[in-house]
Design a protein around this motif. Structure first.
Motif, PDB file in Angstrom:
ATOM      1  N   GLY A  64       0.809  -1.205   0.000  1.00 43.49           N
ATOM      2  CA  GLY A  64       0.000   0.000   0.000  1.00 43.49           C
ATOM      3  C   GLY A  64       0.844   1.257   0.000  1.00 43.49           C
ATOM      4  N   LEU A  65       2.025   1.222   0.703  1.00 39.62           N
ATOM      5  CA  LEU A  65       2.931   2.371   0.702  1.00 39.62           C
ATOM      6  C   LEU A  65       3.487   2.610  -0.689  1.00 39.62           C
ATOM      7  CD1 LEU A  65       4.473   4.564   2.212  1.00 39.62           C
ATOM      8  CD2 LEU A  65       6.214   2.846   2.791  1.00 39.62           C
ATOM      9  N   LEU A  66       3.924   1.544  -1.343  1.00 38.07           N
ATOM     10  CA  LEU A  66       4.449   1.677  -2.698  1.00 38.07           C
ATOM     11  C   LEU A  66       3.370   2.177  -3.657  1.00 38.07           C
ATOM     12  CD1 LEU A  66       6.615  -1.572  -2.948  1.00 38.07           C
ATOM     13  CD2 LEU A  66       7.412   0.782  -2.560  1.00 38.07           C
ATOM     14  N   ASN A  67       2.150   1.658  -3.502  1.00 37.49           N
ATOM     15  CA  ASN A  67       1.047   2.123  -4.366  1.00 37.49           C
ATOM     16  C   ASN A  67       0.767   3.607  -4.151  1.00 37.49           C
ATOM     17  OD1 ASN A  67       0.770  -0.436  -5.388  1.00 37.49           O
ATOM     18  ND2 ASN A  67      -0.977  -0.973  -4.093  1.00 37.49           N
ATOM     19  N   THR A  68       0.851   4.044  -2.905  1.00 39.86           N
ATOM     20  CA  THR A  68       0.591   5.456  -2.595  1.00 39.86           C
ATOM     21  C   THR A  68       1.664   6.354  -3.198  1.00 39.86           C
ATOM     22  OG1 THR A  68      -0.498   4.803  -0.529  1.00 39.86           O
ATOM     23  CG2 THR A  68       0.217   7.084  -0.721  1.00 39.86           C
ATOM     24  N   LEU A  69       2.946   5.954  -3.037  1.00 41.66           N
ATOM     25  CA  LEU A  69       4.035   6.748  -3.618  1.00 41.66           C
ATOM     26  C   LEU A  69       3.931   6.766  -5.140  1.00 41.66           C
ATOM     27  CD1 LEU A  69       7.017   5.614  -1.330  1.00 41.66           C
ATOM     28  CD2 LEU A  69       5.723   7.772  -1.230  1.00 41.66           C
ATOM     29  N   GLY A  70       3.575   5.619  -5.730  1.00 41.01           N
ATOM     30  CA  GLY A  70       3.417   5.581  -7.185  1.00 41.01           C
ATOM     31  C   GLY A  70       2.305   6.499  -7.656  1.00 41.01           C
ATOM     32  N   ARG A  71       1.196   6.527  -6.952  1.00 38.34           N
ATOM     33  CA  ARG A  71       0.092   7.413  -7.334  1.00 38.34           C
ATOM     34  C   ARG A  71       0.501   8.877  -7.196  1.00 38.34           C
ATOM     35  NH1 ARG A  71      -2.967   3.581  -4.176  1.00 38.34           N
ATOM     36  NH2 ARG A  71      -4.193   2.204  -5.535  1.00 38.34           N
ATOM     37  N   LEU A  72       1.300   9.162  -6.134  1.00 39.18           N
ATOM     38  CA  LEU A  72       1.755  10.534  -5.932  1.00 39.18           C
ATOM     39  C   LEU A  72       2.666  10.972  -7.077  1.00 39.18           C
ATOM     40  CD1 LEU A  72       1.855  13.037  -4.111  1.00 39.18           C
ATOM     41  CD2 LEU A  72       3.813  11.987  -2.911  1.00 39.18           C
ATOM     42  N   GLY A  73       3.574  10.073  -7.502  1.00 40.28           N
ATOM     43  CA  GLY A  73       4.464  10.414  -8.619  1.00 40.28           C
ATOM     44  C   GLY A  73       3.706  10.613  -9.912  1.00 40.28           C
ATOM     45  N   ARG A  74       2.732   9.767 -10.190  1.00 38.04           N
ATOM     46  CA  ARG A  74       1.949   9.915 -11.415  1.00 38.04           C
ATOM     47  C   ARG A  74       1.130  11.197 -11.392  1.00 38.04           C
ATOM     48  NH1 ARG A  74       1.413   4.363 -10.576  1.00 38.04           N
ATOM     49  NH2 ARG A  74      -0.620   4.629  -9.578  1.00 38.04           N
ATOM     50  N   TRP A  75       0.673  11.543 -10.198  1.00 36.60           N
ATOM     51  CA  TRP A  75      -0.084  12.799 -10.079  1.00 36.60           C
ATOM     52  C   TRP A  75       0.816  13.999 -10.326  1.00 36.60           C
ATOM     53  CZ3 TRP A  75       0.475  16.704  -6.262  1.00 36.60           C
ATOM     54  CH2 TRP A  75      -0.520  17.696  -6.302  1.00 36.60           C
ATOM     55  N   ALA A  76       2.049  13.938  -9.791  1.00 37.10           N
ATOM     56  CA  ALA A  76       2.972  15.073  -9.929  1.00 37.10           C
ATOM     57  C   ALA A  76       3.352  15.302 -11.388  1.00 37.10           C
ATOM     58  CB  ALA A  76       4.219  14.847  -9.078  1.00 37.10           C
ATOM     59  N   ARG A  77       3.464  14.247 -12.160  1.00 32.12           N
ATOM     60  CA  ARG A  77       3.851  14.421 -13.560  1.00 32.12           C
ATOM     61  C   ARG A  77       2.652  14.387 -14.514  1.00 32.12           C
ATOM     62  NH1 ARG A  77       4.207   9.511 -16.166  1.00 32.12           N
ATOM     63  NH2 ARG A  77       4.169   7.646 -14.844  1.00 32.12           N
ATOM     64  N   ASP A  78       1.464  14.518 -13.969  1.00 32.15           N
ATOM     65  CA  ASP A  78       0.246  14.605 -14.775  1.00 32.15           C
ATOM     66  C   ASP A  78       0.119  13.415 -15.726  1.00 32.15           C
ATOM     67  OD1 ASP A  78      -2.147  15.638 -15.649  1.00 32.15           O
ATOM     68  OD2 ASP A  78      -1.232  16.905 -17.177  1.00 32.15           O
ATOM     69  N   ALA A  79       0.285  12.208 -15.167  1.00 30.23           N
ATOM     70  CA  ALA A  79       0.231  11.008 -15.999  1.00 30.23           C
ATOM     71  C   ALA A  79      -1.163  10.764 -16.562  1.00 30.23           C
ATOM     72  CB  ALA A  79       0.683   9.790 -15.182  1.00 30.23           C
ATOM     73  N   GLU A  80      -2.202  11.269 -15.890  1.00 31.29           N
ATOM     74  CA  GLU A  80      -3.551  10.996 -16.376  1.00 31.29           C
ATOM     75  C   GLU A  80      -3.840  11.691 -17.703  1.00 31.29           C
ATOM     76  OE1 GLU A  80      -3.974  14.466 -13.430  1.00 31.29           O
ATOM     77  OE2 GLU A  80      -2.804  12.629 -13.649  1.00 31.29           O
ATOM     78  N   GLY A  81      -3.029  12.755 -18.032  1.00 29.24           N
ATOM     79  CA  GLY A  81      -3.255  13.447 -19.296  1.00 29.24           C
ATOM     80  C   GLY A  81      -2.482  12.887 -20.465  1.00 29.24           C
ATOM     81  N   ASP A  82      -1.584  11.913 -20.217  1.00 23.11           N
ATOM     82  CA  ASP A  82      -0.775  11.361 -21.300  1.00 23.11           C
ATOM     83  C   ASP A  82      -1.608  10.737 -22.415  1.00 23.11           C
ATOM     84  OD1 ASP A  82       1.601  12.224 -20.319  1.00 23.11           O
ATOM     85  OD2 ASP A  82       2.112  10.349 -19.286  1.00 23.11           O
ATOM     86  N   PRO A  83      -2.618   9.908 -22.130  1.00 20.41           N
ATOM     87  CA  PRO A  83      -3.391   9.300 -23.231  1.00 20.41           C
ATOM     88  C   PRO A  83      -4.045  10.339 -24.141  1.00 20.41           C
ATOM     89  CG  PRO A  83      -3.829   8.176 -21.177  1.00 20.41           C
ATOM     90  CD  PRO A  83      -3.037   9.405 -20.820  1.00 20.41           C
TER      91      PRO A  83
END
Length: 741
Positions: free
Chosen positions: A141-160
């Motif tokens: 869960g810690l790794l998942n949280t850090l991964g979500r934080l990193g994707r949020w910081a680099r705006d990964a949801e807008g890549d597609p």
């Protein structure tokens, strides 16, 4: 009768012209024309011109001239608004289960049990299953949280979206999205950099500066949150405490499709034309553990037609047979079908717990809890002023049904129990300790004992009739046993319940059967208003084993599975099978305990009887024994009296009447016979009046008639009496029949 002015002049003229035109020979050019009734009716209803020369549908030809009818009254006028409102059916504001104290307690008890089970189920698993799972999943869960934080910081949801616009070579929109991403990344990176030292400071404070309690609480919350975030999508943390049965919702389309498949031509042909074939008079609603559909069948189709095809209907609904219960609603009309489709097969409900299994006492005047219907509603059998007939094939729950009724009566200390189990298996032995009379056996002595009981019941009915007549009208206005009367011990008018299980062994006995049948018929006809209740159970319902005078006069009937139509109607009444009340439809396996109950409710109802095993019956019997001891209500066998009775009756009514009426007295008043009988046998006939003699002689076929005579004061008058020759003839026929046997 026709009166002057009943018809309008224009209407008279119209029909006169029509009649004249019909008498004229048809023109060859118009030969073969068909009268258009629809057009004529439409014109009639709108008050239009009828019979014009240019309208060949009227069939008047060239000689027909138009006749105008001004606003004629409609022929098929329906009920007005107020009448329709008055005849409408109002739905219950509060459901039936909420109005019944017992059903409300059962519902709340089930809800509390459900909630308690769920809480206990998860409470046991928290320390041994859920906590270890959370600890194990926390790192993930810690790794998942850090991964979500990193994707949020680099705006990964807008890549597609950006990649899609690049593939379309939409340069302008792509550049706009890229500039938006740059702004988001700068802002979010700044927020992460600012939050990082704050997070580190908070962690260091919790490790070195906070109290142990604070560290423990934060650690537990962090592990729970991280463990929840680390749970795989296909492996939830908690398991289900209760698995709900997923049942397809009943819809009108499903019902129409099923009804069209059962082979009723009116419905099938209508569906083939794109119509429903049936009419839903109310929306399909949830009722208990199932669905209810109120349906109007096509003209000429009855509920019995549907009940006859119940198995086909179940197949069309794709439901087990024990889930599908078509019922009639004769209060509306014979074509109103109430279709109830349960979530679960009635036979799969298991043993039904009796509502009085843990009760300390019961009032028989409130009826006897008997079981449940397919909808889970409790069903009660009223016993006061009723007699009960139970029938079935062997092994279908007949004796268990008798046991439920007997146990309910045992818990009322005012009820006197006479139990006769003429099968010899001891199914009612536990209740011997509270019985006034008791026998268990199939031998001749046991049959004789049961036959003697019916003779004694006949005497008891006559005694009670005389006692009831003497009661003041304010105490007994309806001349029926009430709770107040039953509580007065001095009157000896408490309820008396007599059970005859396997009564076919009694009524078919070559020596005792005929007289037992006559006595039972007498008691059934007259005893119900006097508190004497007969409960008869048989596995062979035919005219030899169950006299028609007995089966035709019981008011409550319960029929479990039987073999055929004759047995069905012997138990449930004539034409029951024809009306769709068919106990032959119950299955030999699984439906034991299910039967049709008739007379206890407004309409025949399928009931699954409650089940009492031997230990439960013994426990109820002991509670009833303690209750009766405390109130000093034990008598007969319960007090240790001998169960044997004399081999024959202590008197012969016909012989006694012949003895007190000399041959020289051709006709005699019944009141004088009563006085002479009381003098002959005061212990038997004491208190008898003329009506007692009438009732006692009626089963023997001796009718009363008007007899002229002289009173003790010398006044000539006519009163009810008998002809002595009728008594002598009856005695001769009876003795001759016995000799022939």
């Amino acid at each position: 009768m026709k009166h002057e002015g009943d018809e309008e002049p224009e209407t008279d003229e119209l029909f006169a012209r029509l009649e004249a035109e019909m008498k004229k020979p048809s023109d060859t050019s118009e030969e073969g024309e068909v009268l258009n009734f629809d057009k004529a009716r439409a014109a009639r209803d709108t008050g239009a011109v009828h019979g014009t020369a240019d309208d060949p549908s009227w069939g008047g030809g060239t000689g027909a001239r138009p006749t105008i009818v001004d606003d004629p009254a409609p022929v098929d006028s329906g009920p007005g608004l107020i009448d329709r409102i008055k005849n409408s059916k109002r739905l219950d504001i509060i459901p039936a289960w909420a109005r019944s104290t017992r059903e409300f307690k059962e519902a709340m008890g089930w809800l509390a049990g459900h909630a308690g089970h769920t809480v206990a189920f998860h409470a046991v698993r928290v320390p041994f299953l859920y906590v270890p799972k959370l600890v194990w999943r926390a790192p993930r869960g810690l790794l998942n949280t850090l991964g979500r934080l990193g994707r949020w910081a680099r705006d990964a949801e807008g890549d597609p979206l950006r990649q899609a616009e690049a593939r379309r070579e939409n340069t302008e929109l792509y550049l706009k999205l890229s500039r938006q991403r740059d702004r988001r990344v700068r802002l979010r990176t700044l927020l992460v950099l600012l939050g990082l030292p704050i997070t580190v400071t908070a962690v260091l404070y919790l490790i070195f500066g906070a109290s142990f309690t604070t560290r423990l609480v934060v650690a537990v919350l962090a592990v729970c949150w991280l463990g929840w975030k680390g749970a795989p999508a296909d492996a939830p943390l908690a398991t289900r405490a209760v698995i709900k049965a997923e049942v397809q919702k009943l819809t009108s389309d499903i019902v129409v499709r099923a009804m069209a498949s059962i082979g009723i031509s009116q419905i099938t042909s209508a569906v083939a034309k794109g119509e429903d074939g049936i009419t839903f008079v109310a929306p399909i609603t949830r009722e208990g553990p199932g669905w209810r559909a109120d349906i109007d069948l096509p003209l000429g189709v009855t509920v019995a037609d549907v009940a006859d095809r119940r198995s086909r209907l179940a197949s069309g609904l794709r439901r087990p047979l024990g889930c599908v219960w078509p019922e009639a609603d004769p209060s509306i009309h014979e074509g109103r079908l109430v279709l109830w489709v349960g979530d679960r097969d009635l036979s799969k409900t298991g043993f039904v717990k009796w509502q009085l299994a843990n009760a300390k006492r019961h009032d028989i005047f409130k009826g006897n809890p008997f079981g449940i219907d397919p909808r889970g509603r409790g069903q009660v059998v009223p016993l006061i002023q009723h007699n009960v007939l139970i029938g079935s094939l062997p092994g279908q729950g007949k004796t268990a049904s008798v046991r439920v009724i007997a146990c309910g009566a045992a818990l009322d200390p005012t009820v006197e129990l006479w139990l006769h189990e003429n099968k010899g298996t001891g199914d009612l032995d536990a209740l011997k300790c509270v019985s006034h009379r008791f026998v268990s056996g199939i031998d001749d002595d046991s049959i004789r004992y049961a036959a003697d009981s019916l003779k004694l019941l006949r005497e008891e009915v006559m005694r009670r009739a005389a006692a009831m007549k003497k009661l003041p009208r304010d105490l007994c206005p309806d001349k029926r046993i009430t709770r107040e009367i039953a509580n007065k011990r001095s009157l000896k008018l408490w309820p008396l319940l007599a059970v005859f299980d396997e009564c076919q062994n009694l009524f078919a006995h070559p020596e005792y059967g005929k007289q037992a049948g006559e006595d039972a018929e007498f008691v059934i006809k007259l005893g119900r208003a006097l508190g004497v209740i007969l409960v008869l159970a048989t596995q062979r319902p035919d005219k030899d084993s169950l006299p028609t005078g007995v089966s035709g006069n019981v008011s409550i009937r319960f029929c479990l599975r039987v073999a055929g139509q004759i047995e069905n109607d012997m138990i449930l009444g004539t034409s029951a099978y024809k009306n769709g009340i068919r106990a032959t439809a119950f299955r030999p396996e699984g439906d034991a305990g299910n039967g049709y109950l008739v007379g206890a409710t407004s309409v025949p109802t399928v009931v699954r009887t409650a089940y009492l095993d031997d230990p439960a019956t013994e426990a109820i019997a002991q509670r009833a024994l303690a209750l009766r001891k405390a109130e000093r209500r034990l008598s007969g066998i319960a007090l240790g009296e001998e169960s044997e009775t004399p081999s024959g009756p202590s008197y012969d009514l016909l012989a006694d009447v012949a003895a007190v009426v000399p041959v020289s007295e051709e006709r005699v008043w019944n009141e004088r016979i009563a006085a002479r009988l009381a003098e002959l046998r005061p212990e038997v006939y004491g208190g008898w009046k003329g009506e007692n003699v009438t009732l006692a002689l009626k089963p023997h076929g001796i009718k009363t008639t008007g007899v002229a005579g002289v009173t003790d004061e010398g006044e000539r008058t006519t009163r009810r009496g008998i002809v002595r020759a009728d008594v002598s003839k009856t005695i001769a026929e009876r003795d001759g029949s016995r000799g022939a046997a």
